[in-house]
Design a protein around this motif. Structure first.
Motif, PDB file in Angstrom:
ATOM      1  N   GLU C 212       0.835  -1.217   0.000  1.00  0.00           N
ATOM      2  CA  GLU C 212       0.000   0.000   0.000  1.00  0.00           C
ATOM      3  C   GLU C 212       0.870   1.267   0.000  1.00  0.00           C
ATOM      4  O   GLU C 212       0.615   2.227  -0.731  1.00  0.00           O
ATOM      5  N   HIS C 215       2.378   2.116  -3.643  1.00  0.00           N
ATOM      6  CA  HIS C 215       1.559   2.713  -4.709  1.00  0.00           C
ATOM      7  C   HIS C 215       1.035   4.072  -4.278  1.00  0.00           C
ATOM      8  O   HIS C 215       0.865   4.967  -5.116  1.00  0.00           O
ATOM      9  N   GLN C 216       0.820   4.273  -2.985  1.00  0.00           N
ATOM     10  CA  GLN C 216       0.392   5.599  -2.531  1.00  0.00           C
ATOM     11  C   GLN C 216       1.500   6.632  -2.723  1.00  0.00           C
ATOM     12  O   GLN C 216       1.245   7.759  -3.171  1.00  0.00           O
ATOM     13  N   THR C 219       1.672   7.388  -6.490  1.00  0.00           N
ATOM     14  CA  THR C 219       0.525   8.112  -7.051  1.00  0.00           C
ATOM     15  C   THR C 219       0.518   9.557  -6.559  1.00  0.00           C
ATOM     16  O   THR C 219       0.159  10.481  -7.288  1.00  0.00           O
ATOM     17  N   HIS C 229      -7.429   5.463  -4.767  1.00  0.00           N
ATOM     18  CA  HIS C 229      -6.092   4.960  -4.467  1.00  0.00           C
ATOM     19  C   HIS C 229      -5.653   5.212  -3.026  1.00  0.00           C
ATOM     20  O   HIS C 229      -4.671   4.641  -2.567  1.00  0.00           O
ATOM     21  N   ARG C 243      -8.320  -0.307  -1.407  1.00  0.00           N
ATOM     22  CA  ARG C 243      -7.814   0.712  -2.305  1.00  0.00           C
ATOM     23  C   ARG C 243      -7.371   0.060  -3.615  1.00  0.00           C
ATOM     24  O   ARG C 243      -6.723  -0.991  -3.595  1.00  0.00           O
ATOM     25  N   ILE C 245      -5.094   0.072  -6.960  1.00  0.00           N
ATOM     26  CA  ILE C 245      -3.779   0.606  -7.339  1.00  0.00           C
ATOM     27  C   ILE C 245      -3.877   1.315  -8.691  1.00  0.00           C
ATOM     28  O   ILE C 245      -4.448   0.784  -9.644  1.00  0.00           O
ATOM     29  N   TYR C 246      -3.329   2.514  -8.750  1.00  0.00           N
ATOM     30  CA  TYR C 246      -3.317   3.328  -9.978  1.00  0.00           C
ATOM     31  C   TYR C 246      -2.728   2.521 -11.141  1.00  0.00           C
ATOM     32  O   TYR C 246      -1.639   1.935 -11.011  1.00  0.00           O
ATOM     33  N   HIS C 249       0.878   2.821 -12.165  1.00  0.00           N
ATOM     34  CA  HIS C 249       1.852   2.119 -11.324  1.00  0.00           C
ATOM     35  C   HIS C 249       2.138   0.736 -11.912  1.00  0.00           C
ATOM     36  O   HIS C 249       3.285   0.285 -11.942  1.00  0.00           O
TER      37      HIS C 249
END
Lengths: 343, 343, 343
Positions: C212, C215-216, C219, C229, C243, C245-246, C249
């Protein structure tokens, strides 16, 4: 010829073999910031351009272990992708400082080979060197790894085990500094060379819990491709059921923790030896303690020979040493190195 | 004399005491990028060199709260390593902008001391200042923390509680800008000073879930060594059973969330007061809302006095205020500050 | 007029509408380092200033997908904040390289609109362009997204679906290089244009588990504000309970994994098409494989047309393709692009 690299096996190495490693890497301000964010290192020389300039550096040098991990990372695809274990380090010398904007590349020479008696694996000894864009050596070290054989039936090579010094020769890597300008208030401690005694033990007090995202970010920053650090899908069926944390991450954590007690030990001049005694996994908390094992004078600066031990889920109040129980909380790293400190 | 720093206790502070903090820190492009990655901040002045130059900055300045967190971090080993709580902030002024390449150092003066009636703890008031490499002040603020006594039997000092302004005097920290060049399309909102009314409330809508790796990376980036943020092994036996997230991380999150509604409020000129009302732990989702509480004009720019409240696991549709129930979802931060905005 | 941005609905878009996006963003060394830490990319041109200069770049350019993700991020608040799905990409061309210090801004034009038969949603087609601080275009691409209607009863606009090329015209984005200086030892592979055959399939072998925090961080680095996200509090009551994932990514991860097999494919000149076939969540492990689908010569360099597929929790030994089962391990991304490679 396969387009992909699956890593070398024991049979692929030959004595005297020279290997040029990919990928050259320019280190910059971003790497410095990420290194700080990953470990919280507070050594003044690596943290402040002004502090570094005052004592004679052109600007703040990159952390020695960022250099080590970067050069090490380059060697992984060729040397240790199929390694079962990183067995040890020796004769590691930081020959020239690295600054923001420098580009590092790496090459290695195979200096020893010894098949294990089980016929399934062998130990490969390599001397790896990192260079900057002017061709100057910045780092040299030996490491040895246990590597799988591709075919258990293939013949063993003549066993050659290099003679390695127990103590790294650090003179080549000594920076020329104007150490009288050292500001002990800014550096975080009044303790200098003369304040440390051989045999002295220091518990660095603090502990740091490691998350999966942290060690993965670090290991990718070093462009280290060893699979055991990144692929939970594969590792869940493996020996540890979990991703294994890159050993260099533990070394960097231990060094950052050692600031509390060794704040003026500003430069790792060389690493005499190092062993990853037990594995670390995410969720584990790393502590560290150090013992002063020798002292020498090098002009304006002193060099402390230090053994720093890192532990997993075990505070270092009682200065724990390895007891061979990898499953329990305990020592995970023993690192024997020279650190420079103002006299 | 112990080599390690275990932090000061209440008895170690004396009125008028001056403290030089370690470690100086050069901020650079890497810190800027990490700050963006940690909070997703989108204020144009701090995001774009071109936007900043158009309105008169030499280049894009560092985010005000990156400066605050960096200076704050330096004070921790001396001031709050044994703090039970960060009780409040006041009189915080951002005196000069900080740019990539600037080196920050910090010092503090003890301006108040008051033992608590339980005889076990006391409140220490300090004024801390951050300076750049030219000796110019970049930040000044007061904070007060509750600190443990080393020995409950030691005598209480004379109680001195400083008189603190309710409103920070921000004139010293006002940049000279050519604000007519402000590009409202690029900045993300058409709303300027005159569009905001005293009493207006803005729900910033978005929420952000915090992971352990994120707050640890941030807190280490600031070289903040407070143990409660990093050591799960120790905290699992403590009051919260978990690592506590550094309050400055919450402030930075709330400020980044406030972009949605305050996109042109480009510079925090001063912080009048701030309180961490309840703790935040990893896995919590942070929301925020703001109230405009005052407005003043400063030459070409206006200053909005804003109270931003951050909440934990509670959307801000109904503009929640503190209700004293730290265990439930609710307000975790109240921050009262001046933000500059084009007229 | 609300101070906050809640995103546009289908009715808010009109054919030919031009949108200037906030926030301009200066990319620097910190972004480069973070990109490396997030994906472990090892392409030599983007990793080393010296390597890039040897073949004619003024210095190492930013990773193409860092540029793509940065420009994409800017379009989100205006285009896709209320999007249900990112349906596809086309006609993506990287027109000029981006270097450290360049400032990117973005604008879009609505080139198609089509209400869906359910009357609840519609598809919006936009052509987005990224520019540097000199007004030069660095990137142009079309994407189409499914967006909610604000009011199901509002009238449908005339349906306009743009005709899009199946193959991006990449000539405008070709750098002039001195490709004879390419160092195949440093780049990590001996394989050049002529070594790849149309129809050839390459399993990139390695897998990467996504956390987590990772990817946060990514983004937010791209200043992408799409709520799905970041906000676990909101998502736990949503369709996926987690959440999302974009997608960018995943593209960046797949590209980084493709180094093992395509090490010399140094520049994405254009993206012909792309689809996010299934979602990715934290804890998932991403694998990738590529197929060479076309080859063309452009002066000194060749261009490989490659379809790279990324999978979730599924090694690519058997070259999996989409089978429509989003719930199971399987393909999550199909990306059809041109990559330049030395002849």
């Amino acid at each position: 010829m396969s387009k992909t690299v699956a890593g070398n096996f024991f049979e692929d190495f030959s004595l005297g073999q020279k290997i040029v490693h990919a990928t050259p890497r320019t280190l910059g301000d971003g790497d410095r910031a990420l290194y700080t964010a990953l470990y919280g290192s507070r050594f003044a020389v690596q943290s402040s351009d002004e502090f570094a300039k005052a004592i004679g550096y052109p600007t703040s040098p990159m952390d020695d272990l960022l250099v080590f991990n970067t050069v090490f990372g380059k060697t992984v695809p060729d040397i240790s992708l199929n390694a079962i274990a990183n067995l040890g380090y020796a004769e590691c010398v930081f020959t020239n400082p690295v600054y923001s904007g420098d580009t590092l590349s790496a090459r290695s020479e195979v200096i020893g080979l010894k098949e294990n008696s089980n016929g399934k694996t062998g130990t490969v000894y390599v001397r790896s060197k990192g260079n900057n864009q002017r061709g100057e050596e910045v780092l040299s070290f030996v490491r040895w790894v246990m590597v799988r054989k591709r075919d258990e039936k293939s013949a063993a090579p003549a066993a050659v085990v290099p003679e390695l010094s127990k103590v790294a020769s650090i003179k080549a890597g000594m920076p020329r500094l104007n150490i009288v300008k050292w500001d002990f208030a800014q550096s975080g401690s009044p303790h200098r060379f003369d304040d440390y005694a051989v045999g002295e033990k220091i518990d660095h007090l603090d502990g740091m819990t490691v998350e999966e995202a942290e060690h993965q970010l670090a290991t990718r920053l070093y462009q280290n491709t060893a699979r055991v650090h990144f692929n939970q899908f594969a590792e869940q069926g493996g020996r540890f059921v979990r991703r294994l944390i890159y050993g260099g991450h533990v070394i960097s954590l231990a060094r950052a923790l050692s600031f509390n007690g060794l704040a003026n030990a500003f430069h790792i001049a060389g690493i005499n030896g190092g062993r990853h005694v037990a594995p670390l996994f995410a969720g584990g908390s790393v502590f560290a303690w150090s013992e002063i094992v020798d002292k020498t004078v090098h002009g304006d600066v002193g060099a402390l020979r230090i053994t720093t031990r890192a532990t997993r889920d075990l505070p270092c109040t009682d200065y724990p040493i390895e007891d061979g129980t990898a499953e329990k909380p305990g020592v995970i790293l023993e690192l024997d190195y020279w650190a420079l400190i103002p006299r």
